[in-house]
Design a protein around this motif. Structure first.
Motif, PDB file in Angstrom:
ATOM      1  N   GLU A  65      64.854 -16.364 -46.282  1.00  0.00           N
ATOM      2  CA  GLU A  65      65.444 -17.343 -47.184  1.00  0.00           C
ATOM      3  C   GLU A  65      64.355 -17.746 -48.157  1.00  0.00           C
ATOM      4  O   GLU A  65      63.165 -17.510 -47.888  1.00  0.00           O
ATOM      5  N   VAL A  66      64.711 -18.318 -49.299  1.00  0.00           N
ATOM      6  CA  VAL A  66      63.741 -18.591 -50.352  1.00  0.00           C
ATOM      7  C   VAL A  66      62.479 -19.275 -49.830  1.00  0.00           C
ATOM      8  O   VAL A  66      61.363 -18.927 -50.217  1.00  0.00           O
ATOM      9  N   SER A  67      62.636 -20.247 -48.934  1.00  0.00           N
ATOM     10  CA  SER A  67      61.487 -21.017 -48.464  1.00  0.00           C
ATOM     11  C   SER A  67      61.192 -20.829 -46.980  1.00  0.00           C
ATOM     12  O   SER A  67      60.374 -21.564 -46.424  1.00  0.00           O
ATOM     13  N   ALA A  68      61.833 -19.856 -46.324  1.00  0.00           N
ATOM     14  CA  ALA A  68      61.724 -19.736 -44.871  1.00  0.00           C
ATOM     15  C   ALA A  68      61.242 -18.354 -44.449  1.00  0.00           C
ATOM     16  O   ALA A  68      61.722 -17.331 -44.945  1.00  0.00           O
ATOM     17  N   TYR A  69      60.297 -18.341 -43.510  1.00  0.00           N
ATOM     18  CA  TYR A  69      59.696 -17.116 -42.976  1.00  0.00           C
ATOM     19  C   TYR A  69      59.772 -17.188 -41.449  1.00  0.00           C
ATOM     20  O   TYR A  69      59.494 -18.237 -40.860  1.00  0.00           O
ATOM     21  N   ALA A  70      60.152 -16.082 -40.820  1.00  0.00           N
ATOM     22  CA  ALA A  70      60.314 -16.132 -39.373  1.00  0.00           C
ATOM     23  C   ALA A  70      59.996 -14.791 -38.736  1.00  0.00           C
ATOM     24  O   ALA A  70      60.122 -13.732 -39.356  1.00  0.00           O
ATOM     25  N   LEU A  77      50.816 -15.319 -52.592  1.00  0.00           N
ATOM     26  CA  LEU A  77      49.866 -15.439 -51.485  1.00  0.00           C
ATOM     27  C   LEU A  77      50.606 -15.725 -50.177  1.00  0.00           C
ATOM     28  O   LEU A  77      50.324 -15.114 -49.127  1.00  0.00           O
ATOM     29  N   ILE A  78      51.551 -16.653 -50.236  1.00  0.00           N
ATOM     30  CA  ILE A  78      52.320 -17.021 -49.035  1.00  0.00           C
ATOM     31  C   ILE A  78      53.081 -15.813 -48.500  1.00  0.00           C
ATOM     32  O   ILE A  78      53.063 -15.520 -47.298  1.00  0.00           O
ATOM     33  N   THR A  79      53.745 -15.094 -49.404  1.00  0.00           N
ATOM     34  CA  THR A  79      54.534 -13.938 -48.985  1.00  0.00           C
ATOM     35  C   THR A  79      53.647 -12.860 -48.367  1.00  0.00           C
ATOM     36  O   THR A  79      53.989 -12.272 -47.327  1.00  0.00           O
ATOM     37  N   ALA A  80      52.503 -12.605 -48.989  1.00  0.00           N
ATOM     38  CA  ALA A  80      51.594 -11.583 -48.463  1.00  0.00           C
ATOM     39  C   ALA A  80      51.034 -11.977 -47.096  1.00  0.00           C
ATOM     40  O   ALA A  80      50.972 -11.158 -46.168  1.00  0.00           O
ATOM     41  N   SER A  81      50.630 -13.226 -46.952  1.00  0.00           N
ATOM     42  CA  SER A  81      50.021 -13.677 -45.696  1.00  0.00           C
ATOM     43  C   SER A  81      51.020 -13.673 -44.554  1.00  0.00           C
ATOM     44  O   SER A  81      50.708 -13.271 -43.426  1.00  0.00           O
ATOM     45  N   THR A  82      52.238 -14.137 -44.817  1.00  0.00           N
ATOM     46  CA  THR A  82      53.251 -14.172 -43.757  1.00  0.00           C
ATOM     47  C   THR A  82      53.691 -12.767 -43.368  1.00  0.00           C
ATOM     48  O   THR A  82      53.927 -12.491 -42.188  1.00  0.00           O
ATOM     49  N   THR A  83      53.785 -11.879 -44.342  1.00  0.00           N
ATOM     50  CA  THR A  83      54.143 -10.486 -44.033  1.00  0.00           C
ATOM     51  C   THR A  83      53.101  -9.850 -43.125  1.00  0.00           C
ATOM     52  O   THR A  83      53.434  -9.168 -42.143  1.00  0.00           O
ATOM     53  N   GLN A  84      51.831 -10.088 -43.445  1.00  0.00           N
ATOM     54  CA  GLN A  84      50.748  -9.545 -42.615  1.00  0.00           C
ATOM     55  C   GLN A  84      50.801 -10.103 -41.203  1.00  0.00           C
ATOM     56  O   GLN A  84      50.390  -9.433 -40.237  1.00  0.00           O
ATOM     57  N   ALA A  85      51.322 -11.321 -41.057  1.00  0.00           N
ATOM     58  CA  ALA A  85      51.419 -11.949 -39.736  1.00  0.00           C
ATOM     59  C   ALA A  85      52.699 -11.570 -39.000  1.00  0.00           C
ATOM     60  O   ALA A  85      52.985 -12.114 -37.929  1.00  0.00           O
ATOM     61  N   GLY A  86      53.474 -10.645 -39.570  1.00  0.00           N
ATOM     62  CA  GLY A  86      54.682 -10.179 -38.892  1.00  0.00           C
ATOM     63  C   GLY A  86      55.886 -11.068 -39.085  1.00  0.00           C
ATOM     64  O   GLY A  86      56.831 -11.033 -38.279  1.00  0.00           O
ATOM     65  N   MET A  87      55.888 -11.852 -40.160  1.00  0.00           N
ATOM     66  CA  MET A  87      57.010 -12.742 -40.439  1.00  0.00           C
ATOM     67  C   MET A  87      57.811 -12.192 -41.615  1.00  0.00           C
ATOM     68  O   MET A  87      57.263 -11.592 -42.530  1.00  0.00           O
ATOM     69  N   LYS A  88      59.109 -12.437 -41.571  1.00  0.00           N
ATOM     70  CA  LYS A  88      60.004 -11.940 -42.611  1.00  0.00           C
ATOM     71  C   LYS A  88      60.548 -13.120 -43.411  1.00  0.00           C
ATOM     72  O   LYS A  88      60.981 -14.131 -42.840  1.00  0.00           O
ATOM     73  N   ARG A  89      60.524 -12.973 -44.735  1.00  0.00           N
ATOM     74  CA  ARG A  89      61.088 -14.007 -45.604  1.00  0.00           C
ATOM     75  C   ARG A  89      62.599 -13.798 -45.659  1.00  0.00           C
ATOM     76  O   ARG A  89      63.095 -12.932 -46.356  1.00  0.00           O
TER      77      ARG A  89
END
Length: 410
Positions: free
Chosen positions: A268-273, A254-266
């Motif tokens: 690092e294991v716990s970091a999205y930017a 869920l976290i990965t999908a939501s952040t990707t939709q918001a234009g953020m890239k994972r």
């Protein structure tokens, strides 16, 4: 965020304070160049120790005066004792962690940063991060930290839901968390929100609300950590009931999908930017860069031509101040064994989405590729990495089973 280090017992006496010639003597490693250097500054006090926290933090009562001036004097003495070890090297990032650094007044943070700039060669655009908690937030405080020279704020929100904030012992509530993030967004081009998931009683729908709330502030950077029960914490003694592993994996999806939709890239294991807002300081850790740590219980990793050294400062704040002001802040000073370097490197580098260059492994450990060849063969056979002649990259499966992947190099 700094990488979690094991809590080490203090020795009865300070570690021997060695001169630079000791570190520069011949040895078994051959490092052709030194990696980037970062500075970590530990400010150890917080309003209350959280039940999951295993960092070197110490509760502070508002009825007592925080020894800000004496502690900063100790930090400067600590830094000066370490300067010969990093002489001539440029500092690329500074990270003030804790504890809760935002307990310190903006005036003290200004004094601290000025002291660092007076003693160190710092990049003109040096990333200077400070951790802040909403429980210490008051209007215009973050603005004052920005004026003092902090250019990146990391806010320990953990959740925007009062139920879960109470469950993990946070001192702030949801309204304070939202107000703190708004203030950060108004004053910092780059800021980070820290969230936790798999909290006691948390459902996938609960997490979705937390993630949606965080993303509504359009943060340039988001760190999201799985709640883990660490030894020697309150939760280790009284474990809470947390979501099952399968639910936690669904939460991560869920976290990965939501952040990707918001234009953020994972990255690092716990970091999205968002592009251009990755944390240099943390990335330097994961790439086995060097860092000098000053402050109570701070850890350092420093490279020299023929060796890699780890140091630990005294943990207790009062004792640390006494020892640092006396010019002897080190509790431990140990050379990393040649046999331990492959695991130390892989433990960090495999956390990165883009993996690492094989050439970088050789440059930063002084070891040949044969030192990790067996582990790479096994990891590739199990589908945990992909590699070519120049680079090793964790697969999605490798990311999901990161501990298993790292252990192949132990």
């Amino acid at each position: 965020m700094i990488p979690i280090q094991p809590q080490s017992p203090e020795t009865a006496e300070a570690a021997v304070q060695r001169d630079i010639q000791h570190y520069m003597r011949p040895g078994t490693l051959q490092l052709g160049s030194l990696p980037p250097l970062s500075l970590y500054v530990h400010l150890p006090w917080c309003l209350k120790k959280c039940p999951y926290c295993d960092f070197n933090s110490h509760g502070w009562s508002k009825n007592d005066a925080l020894p800000e001036n004496r502690y900063i004097d100790a930090l400067m003495a600590d830094l000066e004792s370490a300067l010969p070890l990093i002489w001539g090297r440029t500092v690329h990032s500074v990270f003030m962690g804790g504890g809760t650094p935002s307990l310190f007044s903006p005036e003290s943070i200004d004094k601290l940063i000025a002291g660092l700039r007076a003693r160190l060669r710092m990049e003109p655009d040096c990333e200077i991060t400070m951790e802040a908690n909403p429980g210490t937030f008051e209007k215009d405080r973050f603005k004052a930290f920005r004026a003092a020279g902090v250019n990146r704020l990391s806010i320990g929100v953990q959740s925007f839901d009062d139920r879960f904030l109470q469950a993990v012992g946070r001192v702030h509530d949801a309204a304070q968390a939202k107000a703190a993030v708004r203030e950060a967004a108004d004053n910092f081009e780059t800021f980070n929100i820290d969230l936790m998931y798999a909290l006691p009683g948390q459902s996938i729908a609960d997490l979705q609300r937390d993630v949606d709330t965080a993303l509504s502030f359009a943060p340039p950077h988001l760190s999201i950590y799985h709640l883990t029960i660490e030894p020697n914490t309150y939760f280790a003694k009284y474990p809470p009931v947390v979501p099952e592993d399968d639910t936690a994996y669904d939460m991560l999806d869920l976290i990965t999908a939501s952040t990707t939709q918001a234009g953020m890239k994972r990255y690092e294991v716990s970091a999205y930017a968002k592009e251009g807002h990755q944390c240099f300081h943390n990335s330097n850790y994961w790439q086995f860069g060097d860092y000098l740590g000053i402050g109570a219980g701070a850890h350092s990793k420093l490279s020299f031509a023929h060796r890699v050294v780890r140091q630990v400062r005294f943990r207790d704040p009062a004792r640390y101040m006494d020892m640092a002001l006396a010019g002897t802040p080190l509790a431990q000073d140990n050379e990393v064994k040649r046999s331990e370097l492959p695991f130390e490197y892989m433990l960090n580098a495999l956390r990165l989405r883009e993996g690492f260059a094989l050439q970088t492994f050789m440059e930063r450990t002084g070891l040949p590729m044969s030192a990790i060849a067996k582990g790479l063969d096994e990891a590739q056979a199990k589908g945990l990495i992909t590699r070519d002649f120049g680079r090793v990259v964790p697969t999605e499966r490798g990311f999901d089973f990161l501990s298993d992947l790292q252990e192949m190099f132990l």
